[in-house]
Design a protein around this motif. Structure first.
Motif, PDB file in Angstrom:
ATOM      1  N   ASN A 184     -55.938 -10.490 -20.814  1.00 12.55           N
ATOM      2  CA  ASN A 184     -54.618 -10.351 -21.421  1.00 12.55           C
ATOM      3  C   ASN A 184     -53.476 -10.499 -20.431  1.00 12.55           C
ATOM      4  O   ASN A 184     -52.311 -10.340 -20.805  1.00 12.55           O
ATOM      5  N   ARG A 185     -53.838 -10.772 -19.160  1.00 12.87           N
ATOM      6  CA  ARG A 185     -52.828 -10.966 -18.112  1.00 12.87           C
ATOM      7  C   ARG A 185     -51.916  -9.749 -17.965  1.00 12.87           C
ATOM      8  O   ARG A 185     -50.740  -9.867 -17.633  1.00 12.87           O
ATOM      9  N   PHE A 186     -52.482  -8.564 -18.212  1.00 11.24           N
ATOM     10  CA  PHE A 186     -51.700  -7.332 -18.048  1.00 11.24           C
ATOM     11  C   PHE A 186     -52.646  -6.160 -17.828  1.00 11.24           C
ATOM     12  O   PHE A 186     -53.613  -5.976 -18.577  1.00 11.24           O
ATOM     13  N   GLY A 187     -52.331  -5.347 -16.838  1.00 13.60           N
ATOM     14  CA  GLY A 187     -53.095  -4.121 -16.622  1.00 13.60           C
ATOM     15  C   GLY A 187     -52.383  -3.209 -15.656  1.00 13.60           C
ATOM     16  O   GLY A 187     -51.703  -3.655 -14.727  1.00 13.60           O
ATOM     17  N   ARG A 188     -52.531  -1.911 -15.896  1.00  9.31           N
ATOM     18  CA  ARG A 188     -51.983  -0.901 -15.004  1.00  9.31           C
ATOM     19  C   ARG A 188     -53.106   0.081 -14.674  1.00  9.31           C
ATOM     20  O   ARG A 188     -53.546   0.842 -15.529  1.00  9.31           O
ATOM     21  N   ASN A 218     -52.060   1.576  -8.471  1.00  7.27           N
ATOM     22  CA  ASN A 218     -51.319   2.547  -7.677  1.00  7.27           C
ATOM     23  C   ASN A 218     -52.022   3.899  -7.697  1.00  7.27           C
ATOM     24  O   ASN A 218     -52.897   4.147  -8.534  1.00  7.27           O
ATOM     25  N   VAL A 219     -51.612   4.764  -6.785  1.00  7.55           N
ATOM     26  CA  VAL A 219     -52.231   6.076  -6.625  1.00  7.55           C
ATOM     27  C   VAL A 219     -51.166   7.161  -6.720  1.00  7.55           C
ATOM     28  O   VAL A 219     -50.132   7.084  -6.044  1.00  7.55           O
ATOM     29  N   ILE A 220     -51.425   8.157  -7.550  1.00  2.91           N
ATOM     30  CA  ILE A 220     -50.579   9.348  -7.598  1.00  2.91           C
ATOM     31  C   ILE A 220     -51.191  10.396  -6.680  1.00  2.91           C
ATOM     32  O   ILE A 220     -52.398  10.659  -6.736  1.00  2.91           O
ATOM     33  N   CYS A 221     -50.367  11.005  -5.839  1.00  2.00           N
ATOM     34  CA  CYS A 221     -50.848  11.976  -4.850  1.00  2.00           C
ATOM     35  C   CYS A 221     -50.166  13.327  -5.070  1.00  2.00           C
ATOM     36  O   CYS A 221     -49.161  13.639  -4.404  1.00  2.00           O
ATOM     37  N   ALA A 265     -43.729  -5.572  -8.542  1.00  2.00           N
ATOM     38  CA  ALA A 265     -42.933  -5.027  -7.438  1.00  2.00           C
ATOM     39  C   ALA A 265     -43.490  -3.684  -6.978  1.00  2.00           C
ATOM     40  O   ALA A 265     -43.355  -3.308  -5.811  1.00  2.00           O
ATOM     41  N   LEU A 266     -44.124  -2.960  -7.891  1.00  8.59           N
ATOM     42  CA  LEU A 266     -44.682  -1.640  -7.580  1.00  8.59           C
ATOM     43  C   LEU A 266     -46.198  -1.719  -7.747  1.00  8.59           C
ATOM     44  O   LEU A 266     -46.743  -1.474  -8.826  1.00  8.59           O
ATOM     45  N   THR A 267     -46.884  -2.096  -6.687  1.00 16.89           N
ATOM     46  CA  THR A 267     -48.343  -2.164  -6.722  1.00 16.89           C
ATOM     47  C   THR A 267     -48.897  -1.907  -5.330  1.00 16.89           C
ATOM     48  O   THR A 267     -48.225  -2.171  -4.319  1.00 16.89           O
ATOM     49  N   GLY A 268     -50.109  -1.380  -5.270  1.00 15.90           N
ATOM     50  CA  GLY A 268     -50.729  -1.037  -3.995  1.00 15.90           C
ATOM     51  C   GLY A 268     -50.057   0.124  -3.305  1.00 15.90           C
ATOM     52  O   GLY A 268     -50.185   0.297  -2.089  1.00 15.90           O
TER      53      GLY A 268
END
Length: 259
Positions: free
Chosen positions: A131-135, A180-183, A244-247
């Motif tokens: 689907n060319r989309f994932g979070r 991404n990672v939540i800490c 813009a917000l990844t890794g």
């Protein structure tokens, strides 16, 4: 609503941080699958979401069991056709010195925190890529950045999630997937509540002293992070519109850890 039309899987969603994230996602318009080893508690959480007007399902899942993970993800795909958002949150805690950990305990901790994140990511990525989309959102910890005594496998696994997220971000970026990672700092969830008496015994302190002088001593205000704080960050990552917000990793710890 920031997540209207999206579908999400949240693991460890029957209580604590996972439940708060699932509820917030539903409030933002997402269809949410609450995956948990405790199927009965997950069903109760789902009923709460439905009672508030949201759409949700409960999925019994042992995140350390590849067959259970694949079956659970497939159930979501069969019901809703896609997986847009994964929150790998399930976790446990065992507190003791390195030399007292059994290998079985070490493997259990790594399996739930790290292997589970890998298995879920592997199962969800094909739908996201199609689907060319994932979070993809991993639940790390301040212990993804810092070490504390008595938590060797937990700290090791949480550090490793940073590496996994960065690889998924690199591989998934061209296909519309971010990772991404939540800490969080210490959040007063059932997992943390169970740690307090264990730490009190290990350090020879009262439970109140553990909270004040061990868990919160390096915060700027002596306050626990809340499940709502973490749920808001999860929505931020889930709703972010581009790569813009990844890794990245975002710390929410009342100043305990700063970078």
């Amino acid at each position: 609503m920031r997540l209207q039309g999206k579908t999400a899987i949240v693991t460890g969603a029957a209580s604590g941080i996972g439940r708060a994230i699932a509820e917030r996602f539903a409030n933002e318009g997402a269809k949410v699958a609450l995956a948990d080893l405790n199927a009965e508690a997950a069903e109760a959480a789902v009923e709460g979401i439905r009672g508030a007007g949201g759409e949700a399902m409960a999925v019994a899942m042992d995140v350390a069991d590849e067959g259970a993970v694949n079956a659970g993800v497939q159930r979501v795909l069969d019901a809703w056709g896609k997986v847009d958002i994964l929150v790998s949150n399930a976790g446990i805690q065992i507190v003791k010195p390195v030399e007292q950990f059994s290998y079985a305990e070490w493997r259990q901790m790594i399996a739930i925190h790290l292997d589970g994140a890998f298995l879920l990511t592997k199962a969800c990525l094909p739908s996201m890529y199609a689907n060319r989309f994932g979070r993809v959102i991993y639940m790390g910890s301040v212990h993804s950045k810092l070490a504390s005594p008595l938590k060797a496998p937990y700290v090791a696994a949480k550090h490793a999630l940073l590496g996994l997220a960065r690889v998924v971000a690199k591989e998934g970026g061209p296909k519309g997937v971010t990772a991404n990672v939540i800490c969080p700092g210490f959040v007063r969830t059932p997992l943390v509540e169970r740690q307090i008496p264990d730490l009190a015994r290990q350090y020879g302190l009262s439970e109140e002293e553990v909270a004040r002088t061990v868990m919160l001593k390096d915060t700027v205000d002596g306050e626990f992070t809340t499940v709502d704080d973490i749920a808001e960050i999860a929505v931020l990552f889930a709703a972010w519109p581009n790569a813009a917000l990844t890794g990245q990793s975002l710390i929410a710890s009342h100043g305990w850890c700063m970078e």
